[in-house]
Motif scaffolding. Structure first.
Motif, short mmCIF file in Angstrom:
data_model
loop_
_atom_site.label_atom_id
_atom_site.label_comp_id
_atom_site.label_asym_id
_atom_site.label_seq_id
_atom_site.Cartn_x
_atom_site.Cartn_y
_atom_site.Cartn_z
N SER A 87 0.87 -1.18 0.00
CA SER A 87 0.00 0.00 0.00
C SER A 87 0.90 1.22 0.00
O SER A 87 1.95 1.24 0.64
CB SER A 87 -0.93 0.01 1.21
N SER A 88 0.47 2.24 -0.72
CA SER A 88 1.24 3.48 -0.83
C SER A 88 0.32 4.63 -0.41
O SER A 88 -0.77 4.79 -0.96
CB SER A 88 1.73 3.68 -2.27
N ALA A 89 0.75 5.40 0.58
CA ALA A 89 -0.06 6.52 1.09
C ALA A 89 0.73 7.82 1.00
O ALA A 89 1.95 7.82 1.17
CB ALA A 89 -0.47 6.25 2.54
N PRO A 90 0.04 8.92 0.71
CA PRO A 90 0.73 10.20 0.61
C PRO A 90 1.32 10.63 1.95
O PRO A 90 0.71 10.41 3.00
CB PRO A 90 -0.35 11.18 0.14
N LEU A 91 2.52 11.19 1.91
CA LEU A 91 3.18 11.71 3.11
C LEU A 91 3.00 13.22 3.14
O LEU A 91 3.58 13.94 2.33
CB LEU A 91 4.68 11.36 3.08
N HIS A 92 2.15 13.69 4.03
CA HIS A 92 1.83 15.11 4.09
C HIS A 92 2.87 15.85 4.93
O HIS A 92 3.19 15.46 6.05
CB HIS A 92 0.44 15.33 4.68
N ILE A 93 3.37 16.91 4.36
CA ILE A 93 4.26 17.83 5.08
C ILE A 93 3.58 19.19 5.05
O ILE A 93 3.59 19.88 4.03
CB ILE A 93 5.65 17.90 4.42
N GLY A 94 2.97 19.55 6.17
CA GLY A 94 2.16 20.76 6.18
C GLY A 94 0.90 20.53 5.34
O GLY A 94 0.18 19.54 5.50
N SER A 95 0.63 21.41 4.41
CA SER A 95 -0.55 21.31 3.56
C SER A 95 -0.23 20.68 2.20
O SER A 95 -1.10 20.57 1.35
CB SER A 95 -1.16 22.70 3.34
N THR A 96 1.02 20.27 2.00
CA THR A 96 1.41 19.70 0.72
C THR A 96 1.83 18.24 0.89
O THR A 96 2.15 17.79 2.00
CB THR A 96 2.59 20.48 0.11
N VAL A 97 1.82 17.51 -0.23
CA VAL A 97 2.27 16.12 -0.23
C VAL A 97 3.76 16.12 -0.54
O VAL A 97 4.18 16.46 -1.64
CB VAL A 97 1.50 15.29 -1.27
#
Length: 423
Positions: free
Chosen positions: A375-385
């Motif tokens: 599974s691949s999930a987005p890594l959020h840094i602040g409001s951006t991926v």
């Protein structure tokens, strides 16, 4: 004017005495014209009767233009009313007055002058004349303004520093050459377990002995070499307690005045929560049976756990900063290349939502491949991926079990068909 005043005081009819007075008047004029200051004489009502040579040179106007009330036109418009009021008040009170205002020079520049005027009284005690001078103080005014500006900037800087010291979640301190704590913010209260006011003036060894034992050589190094010591980790018990450990990142800087090191500035950042979080993350990641790694928005490896290292055959250090698609998931099971643009992990990053894949293969360091489910999930840094997190597991055994189950089921079906045929 001056000559008239002197002449009237010496009316005796003696020509020699008269000649002596005339010579004295010439001497006074010579003296007045030699002064590098504006000088004038006016009547009791303020009407100017005499100006010295410097007035003519300074204003660039002939003498007659400076007589009477001509001086008013030379004053800066913003100062004219104040200057006239000062004169009216002095004339009413019959007292000397001093004031500062700007007058126009011959080149058109308005410059500050200090004005002084005193009354000269006759034998009857009444004012006979006013004698005044004006000195150019533009340079002094500029210096005063520069000093005020410097003081204002210094006050603003101190206010900013004090605000930062009191509000920032960082420890600030200054230690002199005798290792006495001269300045510190409230954050140090948590270190020493005492109000900052009780710490000022004490040595670091007295205020925080546990820290002094770890930092004495650092303070001395900064004072001896004049070089900073940055990023030193300190481990202490909070407020002298035996339970719990705090981790701090400390930096030590030389503080100079006129090139001389007068002490050491200290900046301390509390890393306790971060260290605890990293320790927890490390334990969780390293104890996971599944492989886990993170990659940035360019697909480059940022971190990898131990299970991933064991399954892939690479260490984290070997792959750090490299594109994972080019190394691990660039091909299908039959060896067909998978373009990076078609990589499901790219889709997870682009769409900002988790993606699950059950039929992919990864490539090991030795070149062999193995089937994975990930599974691949987005890594959020602040409001951006800022990247993606990939969790995968080796499904070789699962595939083998499925194959055996299918084979067994097939054999059972054949056996059933055989029995039916025999019946």
């Amino acid at each position: 004017m001056v000559g008239e005043t002197v002449g009237s005081a010496g009316q005796s009819g003696d020509p020699l005495l008269g000649g002596g007075l005339l010579l004295a008047e010439n001497d006074l004029r010579l003296l007045a014209d030699s002064l590098p200051h504006i000088m004038w004489v006016s009547a009791p009502d303020g009407f100017t009767e005499y100006v010295n040579r410097w007035v003519v040179e300074y204003t660039g106007l002939p003498e007659e233009a400076n007589l009477g009330w001509g001086w008013v036109a030379l004053i800066h418009p913003d100062d004219a009313e104040r200057a006239r009021n000062a004169w009216d008040e002095a004339a009413r009170a019959e007292t000397a007055f001093e004031s500062e205002y700007r007058i126009r020079r011959a080149d058109g520049e308005f410059r500050w002058h200090s004005w002084r005027s005193v009354p000269v009284r006759g034998a009857d005690g009444r004012i006979a004349k006013w004698i005044g001078t004006a000195s150019d103080i533009e340079d002094r005014k500029a210096l005063e303004e520069s000093l005020r500006r410097s003081e204002r900037q210094t006050a603003e800087t101190l206010t900013l520093l004090e605000t930062l010291q009191s509000a920032a979640p960082v420890g600030f301190g200054f230690v002199d050459r005798q290792f006495r704590l001269i300045r510190a913010n409230d954050w140090f209260t948590d270190i020493a377990g005492a109000p900052v006011g009780r710490l000022i003036g004490r040595t670091v060894a007295e205020a925080v002995p546990a820290i002094w034992a770890q930092t004495e050589h650092l303070y001395r190094r900064v004072l001896d070499t004049g070089q900073s010591v940055v990023g030193t980790e300190l481990t202490v018990h909070p407020k002298g307690e035996s339970d719990g450990v705090c981790s701090w990142l400390a930096s030590f800087y030389p503080v100079r005045v006129n090139g001389e090191v007068i002490g050491v500035g200290v900046v301390v950042v509390d890393l306790t929560e971060r260290k605890d979080a990293e320790a927890f993350r490390s334990v969780v990641m390293d104890e996971m049976a599944e492989g886990l790694y993170t990659q940035d928005d360019q697909g480059r490896l940022m971190s990898m756990n131990r299970a991933a290292e064991e399954m892939l055959g690479w260490t984290e250090e070997e792959l750090l900063g490299k594109r994972m698609h080019d190394i691990v998931h660039f091909q299908a099971a039959d060896g067909t290349p998978i373009p990076a643009s078609e990589c499901p992990m790219r889709k997870a990053r682009a769409e900002g939502r988790p993606i699950r894949v059950d039929d992919q293969v990864f490539t090991r360091k030795d070149g062999s491949i193995f089937p994975v489910s990930y599974s691949s999930a987005p890594l959020h840094i602040g409001s951006t991926v800022g990247g993606v997190v990939i969790v995968f597991r080796d499904i070789t055994e699962q595939r083998e079990r499925q194959r055996l189950e299918l084979a067994t089921r097939h054999d059972q079906q054949l056996e059933s068909l055989g029995r039916l045929s025999a019946g």
